[in-house]
Write a protein that holds these residues in place. Sequence first.
Motif, PDB file in Angstrom:
ATOM      1  N   LYS A  22       0.849  -1.213   0.000  1.00  0.00           N
ATOM      2  CA  LYS A  22       0.000   0.000   0.000  1.00  0.00           C
ATOM      3  C   LYS A  22       0.871   1.246   0.000  1.00  0.00           C
ATOM      4  N   ALA A  25       2.347   1.657  -3.280  1.00  0.00           N
ATOM      5  CA  ALA A  25       1.345   2.152  -4.232  1.00  0.00           C
ATOM      6  C   ALA A  25       1.055   3.622  -3.985  1.00  0.00           C
ATOM      7  N   GLN A  26       0.948   3.959  -2.699  1.00  0.00           N
ATOM      8  CA  GLN A  26       0.684   5.366  -2.377  1.00  0.00           C
ATOM      9  C   GLN A  26       1.833   6.256  -2.848  1.00  0.00           C
ATOM     10  N   GLY A  29       1.574   6.485  -6.500  1.00  0.00           N
ATOM     11  CA  GLY A  29       0.441   7.347  -6.855  1.00  0.00           C
ATOM     12  C   GLY A  29       0.784   8.814  -6.663  1.00  0.00           C
ATOM     13  N   ALA A  30       1.441   9.118  -5.523  1.00  0.00           N
ATOM     14  CA  ALA A  30       1.817  10.519  -5.269  1.00  0.00           C
ATOM     15  C   ALA A  30       2.778  11.016  -6.334  1.00  0.00           C
ATOM     16  N   ARG A  32       2.971   9.913  -9.358  1.00  0.00           N
ATOM     17  CA  ARG A  32       2.214  10.100 -10.614  1.00  0.00           C
ATOM     18  C   ARG A  32       1.398  11.381 -10.573  1.00  0.00           C
ATOM     19  N   LEU A  33       0.846  11.611  -9.378  1.00  0.00           N
ATOM     20  CA  LEU A  33       0.073  12.851  -9.232  1.00  0.00           C
ATOM     21  C   LEU A  33       0.974  14.057  -9.460  1.00  0.00           C
ATOM     22  N   LYS A  34       2.177  14.006  -8.897  1.00  0.00           N
ATOM     23  CA  LYS A  34       3.117  15.130  -9.092  1.00  0.00           C
ATOM     24  C   LYS A  34       3.507  15.246 -10.557  1.00  0.00           C
ATOM     25  N   THR A  36       1.779  14.303 -13.116  1.00  0.00           N
ATOM     26  CA  THR A  36       0.643  14.863 -13.864  1.00  0.00           C
ATOM     27  C   THR A  36       0.497  16.355 -13.600  1.00  0.00           C
ATOM     28  N   GLU A  37       0.726  16.701 -12.346  1.00  0.00           N
ATOM     29  CA  GLU A  37       0.679  18.127 -11.998  1.00  0.00           C
ATOM     30  C   GLU A  37       1.733  18.904 -12.785  1.00  0.00           C
TER      31      GLU A  37
END
Lengths: 582, 418
Positions: A22, A25-26, A29-30, A32-34, A36-37
């Motif tokens: 987890k 993954a987190q 994910g973070a 990926r979020l960055k 994408t940002e």
Amino acid sequence: MSGEGPAETPQSQAAREIAHYKALAQKAGAARLKETEALSRMIQLRQKAEAELQLAHEKLEDRVRERTAQLSESEARYRAMFENAAQAVMLVQEGSVIQVNPAFMNLFGHDDYTKVVGHAGLSLVHPDDRRMLRQLALRPENRLDPLPIRGLNNHGGLLQLEISFSDITIGGEAALLATLVDVTERERLEAEANALEEQRQHFEKMEAIGTLAGGVAHDLNNVLSAIISYPELMLLDLPPDSQMADDLRKIQTSGEKAAAIVKDMLALARRSVLSLEPLQLNTVIHSYLNSLEFHDLQRRHPTILFEPQLAEMLPPIPGSSVHLSKALMNLVTNAVEAMPNEGGKVRICTRLVDIQSATTHPLPLQAGPHVELSVSDNGTGIAAEDIGRIFEPFFTKKQMGRSGTGLGMAVVWGTVADHHGGIDVDSQEGVGTTMKILLPATSQSVAKPSATAENLPTGEGQLIMVVDDDEGQRSLIAALLKRLNYSALTVASGEEALELLASAEVSLMLIDMIMEPGIDGLETLKRAQNIRAETAAIMMSGYAMTEMVEQALELGAHHFLQKPYGLNELATVLHKSFQTVS
Amino acid sequence: MTSGVQTDQFHIEYVADASAAFEAGQAASRTMLAAVGAEPPSLLFAFCNGTVDQTEFLRGIRSVFGSEIPVVGGSTVGVITNEALNYDGPACALAACSLQQTEVHISTGHGLAEDEWTAGKNLGEAILSKGGEAQAMLLFYDSIKSMATAEAPPVLVASPPLLAGLESVIRDLPIVGAGLLSDLRMEQAAAVFDGKSSSTAEAVAVLFKNSDLHFDTAIMHGCTPLDGIYHTVTRSEGACLFEVDNQPIANLIDSMYGDREWRNEVPVRRLTIGMNHGEKFGELEEHNFVNRLIAGVLPDDGGVALFEPDLAEGSEIMFMVRDPLKMVESAAQNSRALVRRVMDEGRRVLFGLYINCAGRAASISDSPTEEAAEVMAALNEHDIPLLGMYTGVEIAPFLGRSRGLDWTGVLWLVSTSS
């Protein structure tokens, strides 16, 4: 193993692994979020840049539009200036007309632009001037500004132009801006001004000659009076077949010729006022053709044919037969002397010409009937460059001393002017010359012939006082008066005349105008009229008519006699004067 | 005005500048009338940008087609056709539909601003009263419940109760549609052309009955799971979500971003909440997810507001990433796949309707290209007339139910097997 914790259960191990994954993954994910940002921000930046670029583009377009509008306005202004310019303007590029303004179209008489624009600029120029313009196109440093050229209008007519060039650039290509000014009218005015200047110079020359002539005329005329009049008195006492009579006539004739020369000079100087009386021009011509001068001319040029073609029923003209005869003689003599070799023809013609409009006739004449005298020859003709000078005094192409004094055509000109007429010259080298003189006709009838020597009017012994400072003149006039059956009382000055006037029974005074010393003729007359208001007087002078003579006539003097005068003229004037008194 | 694209039953017209609304509607209609021939169309779709005077636009259409032909549509954030997409200016687009065999029935529902469920139920009853069995239904409604003001945010019509009310009367009918928005500022109501007139706070349904046509739908969003971890909603109220896994959701999102910058975004640009309707631990397929945009953080900083109020406590959610590249890729793949599938089944596609979330526009989604352009390209490859619009909520049948979707593009194709 001692110290080890309790063994991990499968459940707790699974929970730990799940938590681990987890967390992984987190973390992913973070990340990926960055990522994408970051992509989003990059796109935002790009979009912002694009928006700014678009804004800059729009501003640029606004500026372009604004500038275009300014240019359009500027173009409109310059187009208006171009279209409304008073001067003709032409744009030429690579030899072809690319634009002209309405003034240009008007100047060249075109109304279709397509017949000008796109055509060679030189097609509008006189062929003789094209080469010069071509050369100037190659060598602009040689251009004059403005340059005189001749243009051709739409109808082939000639335009006197002045052209100025400016080198400009259109569409990055060299072009010529040509400004054209029509100088036809200006040149006409300049020609008129030149003609007036020539006239002024001519008159000044005449004035100078007049001054010279006037200076000698008085004394010369007094001398000539004796030469003419004494033979006349002597002839009256001699038989007609006397040898001496013949000699006296020759003296008299020579004196008359000399007097005529003096009169010519005075006439030329326009200081002589002609006495114009109705006469028939044909009579003058016949008289000349029967004269000794003409017969002498025929004798010297026997192979020349003279052809008079005189119209009948011509109206009279106001003229002076003496001066007209002299003018005719000069014309005929010139015509004869224009023949290169023996032979040739001289034609003397008259006809009636009715001038309809003074403004349209080439000569400065009044409208109305005119009598034309033309003298034509088929001689050498006059060179074009000489035609304008033939009326100048002392201008002659003849051998000096052999024939003529250079006054002949000047006398003709002066005579015609005194007769309010006009003169025209039509001459072509190698073909011949025609001189045409137009003289205004008059409705007055021609006077009857004057008295002859055989029937001169004579007096009845009346006492005539002769006032002249020249003793010779006093003696001559006294002799003439005696011959005409008058009594003469001669005095040498005006003062002396006035002293005697109160006591003497004088019927008429013959007063010389110029007397020295003492008072002149005019003053003498005035004072005489103060003494005797009814005093009759005839004024005399070796000068032509002057302002003083005119004043004397206004005061009541009956006549003016210009010296030298003959017995006949004196008899006539005295007779008329006594008729006036009675 | 561009020349229209058409098949024998559908014709499209587009006007880039409809600022003179009446003239634009009239001119487009005249061109369209000339193109469709003597037989008048049986239905007109008309959409225009919110800056266009909708009443005048409709009047312009009526001046050519008269009052008998139903006109359905309304105001939108933007329009899409085969030749242009436009959400910047006063554009409009029309579609003329000549449906010889198909019966078209139009019904309206009112009172959306008061109660979405009741309004939906009333609409369903109105549809039902007309009888017949429908093969497809289009639904358009005004999304604005109350407009945004300087003091208060806008309140949107919730699609779930509206659809629930509708489905309480009419079951098993696939519904495709949109909650219309005039603009993204949400400062004015969306006009709805209900077949006869233009009004607000209204829903209009178009039913296709006794039809020989086929209707297919593709849903495309391009959102992908952030980390694949399920979270359970532990506290929510309506459209407000306060806690997941017993943690304040805002704090959880802070930890994902590593900062609090996202709290300034309205809506949150990159992060959405998704519900997986597929197998829980199976492949995470795009078409199994329903996404909910996060409208923004709540004023007390503890919770977030969603666009739809359908995440009840106990719901399992995943955080999803709104990836613009994935969005474009999704639009390209899904639109082409749908067209290919229909054609592979031996049908001829007559018309495409693309209902697209306004948030997917490039300038809003930070996308390097327009995803709608991919849909345009997919249909243009086969000369399929396309009409589309940018909306607030997209409705499509999904896993046996019609649902309101966020940040989604719904492509609806009409085809014939003949």
